[in-house]
Design an enzyme around this catalytic site. Structure first.
Site, PDB file in Angstrom:
ATOM      1  CG  PHE A 138     -12.816   0.196   2.674  1.00 50.99           C
ATOM      2  CD1 PHE A 138     -11.949  -0.424   3.564  1.00 50.99           C
ATOM      3  CD2 PHE A 138     -12.690  -0.098   1.317  1.00 50.99           C
ATOM      4  CE1 PHE A 138     -10.981  -1.312   3.115  1.00 50.99           C
ATOM      5  CE2 PHE A 138     -11.723  -0.986   0.865  1.00 50.99           C
ATOM      6  CZ  PHE A 138     -10.872  -1.601   1.766  1.00 50.99           C
TER       7      PHE A 138
ATOM      8  CD  GLU B 122       0.725   1.196   7.079  1.00 51.78           C
ATOM      9  OE1 GLU B 122       0.976   0.922   5.896  1.00 51.78           O
ATOM     10  OE2 GLU B 122       0.384   0.340   7.918  1.00 51.78           O
ATOM     11  CG  ASP B 123      -1.643   1.747   3.219  1.00 52.97           C
ATOM     12  OD1 ASP B 123      -1.477   1.572   4.453  1.00 52.97           O
ATOM     13  OD2 ASP B 123      -2.146   0.859   2.500  1.00 52.97           O
TER      14      ASP B 123
ATOM     15  CG  ASP C  55      -8.552   1.226   9.979  1.00 54.89           C
ATOM     16  OD1 ASP C  55      -9.327   2.159  10.202  1.00 54.89           O
ATOM     17  OD2 ASP C  55      -8.960   0.072   9.722  1.00 54.89           O
TER      18      ASP C  55
ATOM     19  N   GLY D 176       0.779  -1.246   0.000  1.00 59.96           N
ATOM     20  CA  GLY D 176       0.000   0.000   0.000  1.00 59.96           C
ATOM     21  C   GLY D 176       0.803   1.285   0.000  1.00 59.96           C
TER      22      GLY D 176
ATOM     23  NE  ARG E  61      -2.203  -3.518  -3.523  1.00 57.21           N
ATOM     24  CZ  ARG E  61      -2.353  -3.581  -2.205  1.00 57.21           C
ATOM     25  NH1 ARG E  61      -2.289  -2.493  -1.487  1.00 57.21           N
ATOM     26  NH2 ARG E  61      -2.553  -4.735  -1.610  1.00 57.21           N
TER      27      ARG E  61
HETATM   28  P1  5GP Z   1      -4.475  -1.113  11.031  1.00 58.47           P
HETATM   29  O1  5GP Z   1      -3.571  -2.201  11.532  1.00 58.47           O
HETATM   30  O2  5GP Z   1      -4.056   0.264  11.398  1.00 58.47           O
HETATM   31  O3  5GP Z   1      -5.907  -1.394  11.401  1.00 58.47           O
HETATM   32  O4  5GP Z   1      -4.518  -1.275   9.483  1.00 58.47           O
HETATM   33  C1  5GP Z   1      -3.597  -0.795   8.622  1.00 58.47           C
HETATM   34  C2  5GP Z   1      -3.766  -1.429   7.265  1.00 58.47           C
HETATM   35  O5  5GP Z   1      -5.142  -1.751   6.995  1.00 58.47           O
HETATM   36  C3  5GP Z   1      -3.387  -0.451   6.203  1.00 58.47           C
HETATM   37  O6  5GP Z   1      -2.024  -0.543   5.911  1.00 58.47           O
HETATM   38  C4  5GP Z   1      -4.274  -0.853   5.046  1.00 58.47           C
HETATM   39  O7  5GP Z   1      -3.644  -1.849   4.288  1.00 58.47           O
HETATM   40  C5  5GP Z   1      -5.515  -1.443   5.685  1.00 58.47           C
HETATM   41  N1  5GP Z   1      -6.622  -0.459   5.722  1.00 58.47           N
HETATM   42  C6  5GP Z   1      -7.115   0.194   6.783  1.00 58.47           C
HETATM   43  N2  5GP Z   1      -8.112   1.039   6.451  1.00 58.47           N
HETATM   44  C7  5GP Z   1      -8.244   0.921   5.110  1.00 58.47           C
HETATM   45  C8  5GP Z   1      -9.098   1.563   4.144  1.00 58.47           C
HETATM   46  O8  5GP Z   1      -9.941   2.435   4.406  1.00 58.47           O
HETATM   47  N3  5GP Z   1      -8.915   1.176   2.851  1.00 58.47           N
HETATM   48  C9  5GP Z   1      -8.008   0.240   2.470  1.00 58.47           C
HETATM   49  N4  5GP Z   1      -7.946  -0.049   1.181  1.00 58.47           N
HETATM   50  N5  5GP Z   1      -7.189  -0.368   3.354  1.00 58.47           N
HETATM   51  C10 5GP Z   1      -7.304  -0.029   4.653  1.00 58.47           C
END
Ligand code: 5GP
Length: 178
Positions: A151, A98-99, A102, A44, A164
């Protein structure tokens, strides 16, 4: 066309480039006296990493790591290291790219891992931040854009590995994932 499945554009390519310019300047200033290793989390972070590093004008190295945490639109709750680093980071100052942050679970695990490998410091730059969804008490030091609890796809972010390559961040039409 790919864009036909996009409900709305949240952040345009121009806005992302402009923000990367500002972040790059700040990072160059903050890391001026160090030799950071900038670690992109695959897949990402790739478009963001590519844009951001063009605006960082100090000596640095780039590396990539892959962790898995998501399947479809919901978190699996577990974070696995899929591809580890190719080099030692002992004593180095690390900046994770990081992308999106969340729940924060991915970053918590990755930071923990990088400290266990002997990093001198570990900071995070994230294109997006979704604070409403946070479970773990963790923040990126540098954030591109704070977004509401939707999302999103594009500029590296996927839905089932697709979208992507969209040059902007947008929201997918509901019929595409329902
Ligand atoms: P976390 O561990 O912070 O919950 O998740 C991080 C990862 O979840 C991100 O690197 C991403 O790959 C995925 N992610 C979280 N929210 C989104 C979203 O709104 N869209 C997409 N496509 N991926 C997300």
């Amino acid at each position: 066309m790919l864009a036909d499945n996009v409900e709305k554009v949240l952040i345009t390519e121009e806005e992302i480039i402009e923000r990367c310019t500002q972040l790059g300047k700040q990072i160059s200033k903050d890391y001026a006296d160090t030799y950071p290793v900038i670690i992109g989390l695959l897949k990402g972070s790739v478009p963001f990493m590519a844009e951001l590093i063009k605006h960082i004008d100090i000596d640095c190295e780039i590396e990539f790591m892959a962790v898995s945490s998501y399947s479809g639109v919901e978190s699996m709750g577990d974070v696995k290291i899929v591809k580890d680093l190719d080099r030692s980071i002992k004593g180095m100052h690390v900046l994770i790219v990081e992308d999106i942050v969340d729940t924060g679970k991915t970053l918590e695990k990755v930071k923990e891992l990088l400290y266990s490998k002997g990093a001198a410091s570990v900071k995070v730059v994230s294109l997006l931040d979704k604070p409403d969804r946070r479970i773990v008490d963790i923040e990126a030091e540098y954030v591109g854009f704070t977004i509401p609890n939707e999302f999103v796809i594009g500029f590296g972010l996927d839905f089932d590995q697709k979208y992507r390559n969209l040059p902007y961040v947008g929201v997918l039409k509901e019929e595409c994932y329902k």
